[in-house]
Motif scaffolding. Structure first.
Motif, mmCIF file in Angstrom:
data_model
loop_
_atom_site.group_PDB
_atom_site.id
_atom_site.type_symbol
_atom_site.label_atom_id
_atom_site.label_comp_id
_atom_site.label_asym_id
_atom_site.label_seq_id
_atom_site.Cartn_x
_atom_site.Cartn_y
_atom_site.Cartn_z
ATOM 1 N N GLY A 156 0.902 -1.111 0.388
ATOM 2 C CA GLY A 156 -0.244 0.469 0.271
ATOM 3 C C GLY A 156 0.649 1.265 -0.046
ATOM 4 O O GLY A 156 0.794 2.115 -0.054
ATOM 5 N N VAL A 157 1.838 1.538 0.806
ATOM 6 C CA VAL A 157 2.672 2.261 1.296
ATOM 7 C C VAL A 157 3.492 3.079 -0.470
ATOM 8 O O VAL A 157 3.228 4.168 -0.937
ATOM 9 N N THR A 158 3.659 1.354 -1.216
ATOM 10 C CA THR A 158 4.479 1.888 -2.139
ATOM 11 C C THR A 158 3.736 2.238 -3.533
ATOM 12 O O THR A 158 4.438 3.286 -4.699
ATOM 13 N N VAL A 159 2.468 1.752 -3.647
ATOM 14 C CA VAL A 159 1.067 1.838 -4.087
ATOM 15 C C VAL A 159 0.968 3.862 -4.683
ATOM 16 O O VAL A 159 1.439 4.744 -5.254
ATOM 17 N N CYS A 215 4.072 6.078 -5.829
ATOM 18 C CA CYS A 215 3.205 5.984 -6.934
ATOM 19 C C CYS A 215 2.969 6.730 -7.660
ATOM 20 O O CYS A 215 3.087 7.907 -8.222
ATOM 21 N N VAL A 216 1.544 6.381 -6.578
ATOM 22 C CA VAL A 216 0.271 7.303 -7.356
ATOM 23 C C VAL A 216 0.224 9.232 -7.362
ATOM 24 O O VAL A 216 -0.229 9.977 -7.620
ATOM 25 N N ALA A 217 1.012 9.502 -6.196
ATOM 26 C CA ALA A 217 1.539 10.533 -5.528
ATOM 27 C C ALA A 217 2.143 11.246 -6.844
ATOM 28 O O ALA A 217 1.752 12.461 -6.689
ATOM 29 N N ALA A 218 3.460 10.921 -6.902
ATOM 30 C CA ALA A 218 3.676 11.324 -7.902
ATOM 31 C C ALA A 218 3.733 11.525 -9.316
ATOM 32 O O ALA A 218 3.693 12.719 -9.535
ATOM 33 N N THR A 219 2.943 10.789 -9.758
ATOM 34 C CA THR A 219 2.099 11.065 -10.644
ATOM 35 C C THR A 219 0.904 12.465 -10.810
ATOM 36 O O THR A 219 0.406 13.028 -11.963
#
Length: 247
Positions: free
Chosen positions: A174-177, A180-184
């Motif tokens: 969850g933390v990695t997903v 990644c989404v926040a960066a986009t």
């Protein structure tokens, strides 16, 4: 019929030295035959006992799949990073993994090698790489559950839910997903075929699996998730051997 199945399975175990982790696995004999045909006998006989620690963290199943995924990720030294080459990581720790042509509706079969006291996983070589990765993680959870409970799995709804939770958390922490989404900067209602593909590929999973994980984490609207699911399924129906639909 149950007595006949038990007798046939007992004979299979006696002859092969493998115990199917799921009770009455109908294609276990095919998997064992394929395993013996495609695997190098020296590798099988000399493979070390598995060094992974199997532990189910709670007595209740609810929430335990994700917790176990975190424990096994840490045991493998993955932390919260994408898994990369999971097969190599598991082989290094003593898990035998082979690919063989299994019946099309069988994604994988997990076996317990009685001589090594360690797991062997047979993956269906006919399915996509993403599907093989998913099934490998799923079987890793199956083995952990089997070793922890000390009994073979009937794959009840409760057990199946445990394993799907484990697989999603193991492959897509969850933390990695979220990072990644926040960066986009993609908002929950902005997902489409083009912007989901590079991110899901980073995790090595299918578009459907990733979209479902996004919904579990509240990062995609249900409408967008269903749109992506329907898009994929329509594409697979026309092109059953294709991995992902193209925009």
């Amino acid at each position: 019929m149950a007595d006949e199945a038990d007798a046939a399975e007992a004979e299979l175990v006696k002859k092969s030295g493998y115990i199917p982790i799921r009770s009455h696995e109908p294609d276990a004999a095919k998997a064992i035959k394929a395993l013996k045909k495609c695997a190098d006998d020296f590798v099988l006989s000399s493979a070390p006992n598995c060094t992974l620690v199997w532990k189910r963290p709670y007595f209740r199943f609810e929430g335990a799949g994700a917790a176990l995924a975190e424990l096994l990720r840490n045991d493998l030294g993955l932390g919260t990073a994408p898994v990369g080459d999971l097969a190599s990581a598991l082989r290094y720790r003593g898990v035998v993994i082979e690919e063989a042509k299994l019946p099309k509706d069988v994604g994988s079969i997990a076996l317990w090698d009685m001589s090594r006291k360690a797991p062997t996983i047979v993956l269906n070589s006919s399915v996509t790489a993403e599907r093989r990765l998913y099934r490998l993680a799923y079987e890793l959870g199956s083995v952990a559950l089997y070793a922890s409970l000390g009994v073979r799995l009937d794959e009840t709804l409760e057990q199946h839910r445990f394993l799907t939770d484990f697989t999603a958390s193991f492959l897509m922490p969850g933390v990695t997903v979220r990072t990644c989404v926040a960066a986009t900067g993609i908002a929950p209602d902005e997902w489409n075929i083009n912007n989901i593909r590079p991110i899901k590929s980073y995790f090595g999973v299918s578009m459907e699996s990733f979209a479902l994980r996004l919904e579990e984490l509240g990062l995609i609207t249900p409408e967008k998730r269903l749109f992506l699911r329907d898009w994929c399924r329509a594409h697979y129906k026309i092109h059953p051997k294709a991995m992902e639909p193209k925009a």
